[in-house]
Design an enzyme around this catalytic site. Structure first.
Site, PDB file in Angstrom:
ATOM      1  N   SER A 141       0.861 -20.392  26.057  1.00 24.95           N
ATOM      2  CA  SER A 141       1.675 -21.163  26.964  1.00 24.95           C
ATOM      3  C   SER A 141       3.120 -20.681  27.049  1.00 24.95           C
ATOM      4  CB  SER A 141       1.647 -22.639  26.526  1.00 24.95           C
ATOM      5  OG  SER A 141       2.208 -22.818  25.240  1.00 24.95           O
ATOM      6  N   SER A 171      -0.105 -19.621  21.532  1.00 21.97           N
ATOM      7  CA  SER A 171       0.848 -19.665  22.639  1.00 21.97           C
ATOM      8  C   SER A 171       2.057 -18.759  22.510  1.00 21.97           C
ATOM      9  CB  SER A 171       1.318 -21.106  22.872  1.00 21.97           C
ATOM     10  OG  SER A 171       0.268 -21.899  23.371  1.00 21.97           O
ATOM     11  N   LYS A 222      11.699 -21.206  25.684  1.00 23.90           N
ATOM     12  CA  LYS A 222      10.561 -21.848  26.326  1.00 23.90           C
ATOM     13  C   LYS A 222      10.968 -23.261  26.713  1.00 23.90           C
ATOM     14  CE  LYS A 222       5.662 -22.872  25.333  1.00 23.90           C
ATOM     15  NZ  LYS A 222       4.632 -22.845  24.268  1.00 23.90           N
TER      16      LYS A 222
END
Length: 571
Positions: A220, A244, A136
């Protein structure tokens, strides 16, 4: 009349172009192929594999454990594995923009080094030797941007402007992955600010769900979930402060692990409002298989991260804990006569936003399967999740969005429309308000713990774990995610949580329940958004919840649940 570009837009456009330019020409799709992808509902599996050679498909459809074993045994080289995943990631990005950073050349150089090391020494560097791992875009890799979805961070990381510091930061967990032998090759997209359960930013726009492009990939860590659903990675890092990791895992039909925050290192990683550590974000893992999560957690913990990050609890990987729970069932998930069966709670609704029909069916599928396998399942009726969500949200917004706006101001970019009201600049909370909220949070944690302990009152056996939705819907229609209460309560509690895939929405089965009476206005909006035709084919996952620092326990229980589902439902 042509609308003039705003000052930040050329920077975002240049970043998009430079990212695409890093894809080798032989891996680039032509405009007709990209348009064809846009017309597809599902671009996973057979669709994306048409752009791969059979030998590449054979690699990217193997799981993380198989791949590391194959490299260790000399059946595959690190170069072969890395090249296959780099190509798949390149195609994934072109048909479903999910990457913010590409560094394939660096990855292939790393793979070459690992192959040479293996040839010279006859052994691997570590347990992840030769395995490509995606990140990420919060984790720093030397020489590579970390934008975290902010235009103002392009060409840098953490918004750093001093040329001597640019691209010199490396996150501790990045170093740990390299020490374990991993190959880092790309960084996946995130929503601007991170505080959004869909993936959308002003750099590359919106990332759709590759299994149903009517829907969102979540957030996210949404770019990570989308990449893995497309076969572009078998192990990746995410973070989770309100769902997330778990939301993208559930929405993309993969596995996710949100540990207790102090289990893995956040040192030298980018974050939103990093000074808020009452309820901190947790570094987590995503993988298409449960074995991938186990391999990732075991490998990272083997580097003893607590010796370098004082925030990490000194807890090595506890194989005995995982095995103790997995051994309470046989290979088919059936409770062993010589062991105590698992006792699991099930939360059917949080009484804030009721689940859509596909989620209800998924819960019943898990519950019925476990009962048939001889395990105990009881209803879970804990303290109000609405109260926990209120406290948790207050901490996320306590600084009045000043941290977020400081990063927006670097480029002058605006908040994306979805966040303009909720994250507009406000006066921060004062200290006494924060202290009062802290007390409320501690009281809630104690009440939840007391309730959990009370589950032993009826039969002497305490609940081992809890089954609950990851969201009130399957992968959501963009713009219609109205409540994250099913995930955020567990961040307030700092519990250990795994997400497992269960089924997919089916328009012929998951019909609208006309008798449903909404609980409130938000619930009404969520219920009105359900359309069986649009949701058809969307992945359905559920959370398996343990208490603090019970990561191995919850992975062991997840193994039992998945074995039972495979035996009874073919999952």
């Amino acid at each position: 009349m042509k609308v003039p570009l705003r000052s930040w837009e050329p920077h975002a456009a240049a970043k998009r172009a430079s990212t695409l330019a890093k894809i080798p020409p032989e891996w680039r799709l032509d405009p007709a192929q990209i348009e064809e992808a846009k017309r597809q509902r599902d671009i996973t599996g057979p669709f994306i594999q048409r752009f791969l050679y059979p030998s590449e498909t054979a690699i990217v459809t193997r799981d993380a454990v198989d791949l590391t074993n194959a490299v260790r045994e000399g059946q595959l080289t690190a170069i072969q594995v890395t090249a296959a995943f780099c190509k798949t990631a390149a195609i994934s990005h072109q048909i479903n923009n999910c990457l913010l950073e590409i560094f394939f050349d660096q990855a292939l150089e790393r793979a070459q080094y690992l192959d040479e090391y293996f040839a010279e020494h006859g052994k691997t560097v570590g347990p992840l030797h030769g395995l490509p791992v995606s990140l990420k875009d919060q984790f720093h890799v030397k020489g590579v941007d970390t934008t975290m979805g902010y235009v103002g961070w392009i060409g840098s990381n953490l918004g750093i402007t001093d040329p001597r510091d640019v691209h010199q930061v490396e996150s501790q967990i990045t170093s740990e992955l390299l020490a374990a032998g991993a190959v880092l090759f790309c960084k996946t997209s995130v929503p601007q600010t991170l505080f959004f359960a869909e993936t959308k930013n002003n750099i590359i726009g919106y990332t759709l769900n590759p299994q149903n492009r009517n829907l969102s990939c979540g957030g996210s860590s949404g770019g990570e979930g989308a990449l893995q659903a497309l076969g572009g990675s078998v192990l990746g890092l995410g973070t989770d402060i309100g769902g997330s990791v778990r939301i993208p895992a559930a929405f993309n039909g993969i596995f996710g692990l949100k540990p207790t925050p102090e289990r893995l290192s956040y040192r030298n990683a980018a974050n939103t409002n990093p000074g808020q550590n009452t309820y901190p974000s947790a570094v987590g893992l995503l993988s298409p298989t449960l074995g991938g999560l186990e391999l990732g957690l075991r490998s990272i913990l083997s580097t003893k991260p607590w010796t370098r990050d004082p925030a990490v609890a000194p807890i090595p990987f506890r194989q005995d804990e995982l095995s103790a729970y997995r051994e309470r069932a046989d290979e088919n998930g059936k409770a062993r006569d010589s062991h105590t069966p698992l006792k699991l709670g099930v939360l059917w609704t949080d009484n804030t936003v009721g689940p859509h029909p596909p989620i209800i069916r998924g819960l019943h599928q898990v519950v019925n399967t476990l009962k048939a396998a001889g395990h105990k399942v009881v209803n879970w009726e804990p303290p109000s999740h609405a109260a926990a969500r209120r406290i948790h949200l207050a901490f996320l917004k306590a600084d009045g969005a000043h941290d977020i706006h400081s990063h927006l101001d670097l480029s002058g970019e605006p908040l994306i429309p979805d966040l303009r009201e909720v994250l507009k600049l406000r006066q921060p909370y004062d200290l006494l308000d924060i202290q009062d909220m802290t007390i409320q949070g501690l009281e809630y944690e104690a009440a939840y713990s007391d309730y959990w302990n009370s589950t032993a009152n009826d039969d002497g056996q305490i609940v081992d774990a809890v089954i609950m939705p990851a969201a009130p819907h399957a992968a959501v229609i963009p713009g219609k995610y109205y409540s994250t209460s099913y995930t955020s309560v567990l961040n307030l509690l700092n519990y250990s949580v795994a997400v497992i895939p269960v089924t997919k929405a089916d328009k012929t089965v998951d019909v609208v329940d006309d008798s449903y009476e909404p609980l409130n206005e938000i619930d009404r909006k969520n219920w009105d958004a359900y359309d069986p035709e649009i949701y058809d084919g969307a992945p359905v996952g559920v959370q398996l919840v343990g208490r603090k620092f019970e990561e191995e326990k919850i992975l062991g229980i997840a193994g039992v649940v998945m074995a039972a589902l495979k035996t009874n439902c073919g999952v």
